[in-house]
Design a protein around this motif. Structure first.
Motif, short mmCIF file in Angstrom:
data_model
loop_
_atom_site.label_atom_id
_atom_site.label_comp_id
_atom_site.label_asym_id
_atom_site.label_seq_id
_atom_site.Cartn_x
_atom_site.Cartn_y
_atom_site.Cartn_z
N PHE A 186 -0.92 -4.07 6.45
CA PHE A 186 -0.24 -3.57 5.53
C PHE A 186 0.99 -2.35 6.00
O PHE A 186 0.68 -1.41 6.53
CB PHE A 186 -1.10 -2.52 4.32
N ASP A 187 2.29 -2.98 5.65
CA ASP A 187 3.37 -2.16 6.23
C ASP A 187 3.79 -0.84 5.48
O ASP A 187 3.87 -0.88 4.22
CB ASP A 187 4.69 -2.94 6.31
N ILE A 188 3.66 0.20 6.16
CA ILE A 188 4.25 1.44 5.63
C ILE A 188 5.56 1.97 6.46
O ILE A 188 5.47 2.19 7.55
CB ILE A 188 3.19 2.58 5.79
N LYS A 189 6.62 1.36 5.85
CA LYS A 189 8.09 1.68 6.74
C LYS A 189 8.63 2.95 6.68
O LYS A 189 9.12 3.21 7.83
CB LYS A 189 8.97 0.51 6.56
N SER A 190 8.58 3.67 5.41
CA SER A 190 9.20 4.86 5.48
C SER A 190 8.63 5.69 4.70
O SER A 190 8.26 5.27 3.27
CB SER A 190 10.82 4.81 5.46
N MET A 191 8.78 6.96 4.32
CA MET A 191 8.30 7.77 3.18
C MET A 191 9.58 8.13 2.70
O MET A 191 9.27 8.82 1.52
CB MET A 191 7.54 8.99 3.77
N ASN A 192 10.63 7.96 3.15
CA ASN A 192 11.93 8.47 2.55
C ASN A 192 12.24 7.28 1.81
O ASN A 192 12.92 6.19 2.25
CB ASN A 192 12.76 8.69 3.86
N GLN A 205 8.16 3.33 -3.58
CA GLN A 205 7.14 3.92 -4.43
C GLN A 205 5.85 2.78 -4.78
O GLN A 205 4.84 3.35 -4.82
CB GLN A 205 8.01 4.24 -5.72
N ILE A 206 6.26 1.72 -5.20
CA ILE A 206 5.05 0.54 -5.38
C ILE A 206 4.42 0.53 -4.09
O ILE A 206 2.80 0.51 -4.24
CB ILE A 206 5.87 -0.82 -5.64
N ILE A 207 4.71 0.41 -3.06
CA ILE A 207 4.25 0.09 -1.75
C ILE A 207 3.00 1.36 -1.44
O ILE A 207 2.11 1.05 -1.17
CB ILE A 207 5.23 0.19 -0.59
N LEU A 208 3.77 2.57 -1.65
CA LEU A 208 2.74 3.78 -1.36
C LEU A 208 1.72 3.82 -2.37
O LEU A 208 0.61 4.20 -2.04
CB LEU A 208 3.63 5.02 -1.49
N ASP A 209 1.99 3.50 -3.62
CA ASP A 209 0.99 3.44 -4.80
C ASP A 209 0.05 2.38 -4.31
O ASP A 209 -1.23 2.69 -4.68
CB ASP A 209 1.70 3.46 -6.17
N ARG A 226 0.49 -0.56 9.29
CA ARG A 226 1.72 -1.01 10.37
C ARG A 226 3.29 -0.35 10.05
O ARG A 226 3.42 -0.40 8.92
CB ARG A 226 1.87 -2.25 10.61
N THR A 227 3.76 0.13 11.11
CA THR A 227 5.04 0.71 10.81
C THR A 227 6.02 0.15 11.96
O THR A 227 5.70 0.25 13.12
CB THR A 227 5.27 2.25 11.00
#
Ligand code: SF4
Ligand code: SF4
Length: 304
Positions: A186-192, A205-209, A226-227
């Motif tokens: 599961f990609d977490i690319k940026s918190m910004n 937003q949808i991704i983090l939720d 993964r980033t």
């Protein structure tokens, strides 16, 4: 949604899940990451690509030009085919006559049974270290019902299953899919969020939720966040630390950073597109940081 198109099935992969795996690549993705190394996966429809170095030339061949009713094909000073993209309608006529595979069709429909048969042909290799099937893309979750049917079929054959996702999907689909999944990348690319929109075309937003909910709901599916670390996008220690703090809130979640590479550059040329990343590279400092952090996360995983 119609059934997805498959643009590649790759055997003997060692990088997309445990053991030796077969990767099924699907076309279609809701995001447009600037660094995407599979640009042929982005559109949902069939496309035509052209590899200049494979062209044997007008004198010896020239079939493509004669087959093109759009008059989109000419030849350059070295006698190699040249496509005027604004005239090309992706009709694929040239791909059918090209003897050198210089003109190629990207994406084809495949029956689920046909895919499973192909995956099972490599079954002998899967027993060494939990190998199996990985579905990648494009975005596999864009094809929810179809993906569930594929994974159910894989499970009937006791295949180990994994997907690689950008996480931009309906949670209802994701929740159902994990019932048939052993591993999810599961990609977490940026918190910004602002940067995420600018570099991928979509909000995070949808991704983090989805990720937070997935961590709660996944009982037996192993989650690896993964980033991809991309120059100018998220290649600072501060940004990468922020992502890791977010991921670390989930118990039993593995994590890895994937350093930026330019392997996909030639594919943009094949599709008649401009590579969006230019000449940027990662600094040596950030590469060392990635290595150290990945090592730390691996140790943490071994201890848990
Ligand atoms: S795919 Fe494009 S270049 Fe090829 S024959 Fe059709 S219109 Fe011409
Ligand atoms: S058909 Fe293929 S090999 Fe022949 S000229 Fe066209 S691109 Fe080149």
């Amino acid at each position: 949604m119609v059934d997805p198109l498959v643009f590649n099935i790759q055997n003997y992969s060692l990088n997309d899940g445990p053991g030796i795996r077969t990767i099924v690549f699907l076309k279609g993705c809701p995001m447009r990451c600037r660094w995407c190394c599979n640009p042929e996966s982005q559109e949902y429809n069939i496309e035509m690509s052209y590899t200049r170095k494979n062209c044997i030339g007008e004198e010896e061949c020239g079939f493509c030009k004669r087959s093109c009713h759009q008059k989109a094909i000419t030849f350059d000073e070295e006698g190699k085919a040249k496509i005027e993209k604004s005239l090309c309608t992706d009709c694929l006529s040239c791909t059918k006559v090209c003897p050198a595979m210089a003109m190629k069709q990207q994406g084809k429909p495949m029956e689920i049974s046909e895919i499973i048969d192909q995956v099972l042909r490599q079954e002998l290799f899967y027993h060494h270290g939990e190998g199996g099937l990985t579905v990648s893309g494009g975005e596999p979750l864009s094809h929810g019902d179809w993906l569930i049917r594929l994974l159910k079929e894989a499970k009937k054959h006791r295949l180990h299953t994994a997907i690689e996702t950008c996480g931009y999907a309906s949670y209802e689909v994701l929740k159902e899919v994990i019932n048939y999944l052993d591993v999810i990348f599961f990609d977490i690319k940026s918190m910004n969020d602002e940067k995420h929109k600018r570099y991928t075309g979509k909000s995070n937003q949808i991704i983090l939720d989805n990720f937070k909910q997935l961590v709660q709901d996944a009982k037996t599916t192993k989650i690896t966040a993964r980033t991809p670390v991309i120059p100018g996008f998220n290649d600072t220690v501060e940004e990468l630390e922020e992502i890791q703090r977010f991921v670390a809130k989930g118990k039993n979640v593995s994590y890895e950073m994937l350093p930026y590479h330019r392997f996909g550059k030639g594919k943009y040329e094949m599709l008649g597109r401009t590579y969006p990343m230019g000449d940027v590279l990662l600094s040596e400092e950030i590469k060392t940081y990635i290595q150290k952090q990945n090592e730390k996360w691996r140790k943490k995983e071994c201890q848990s």
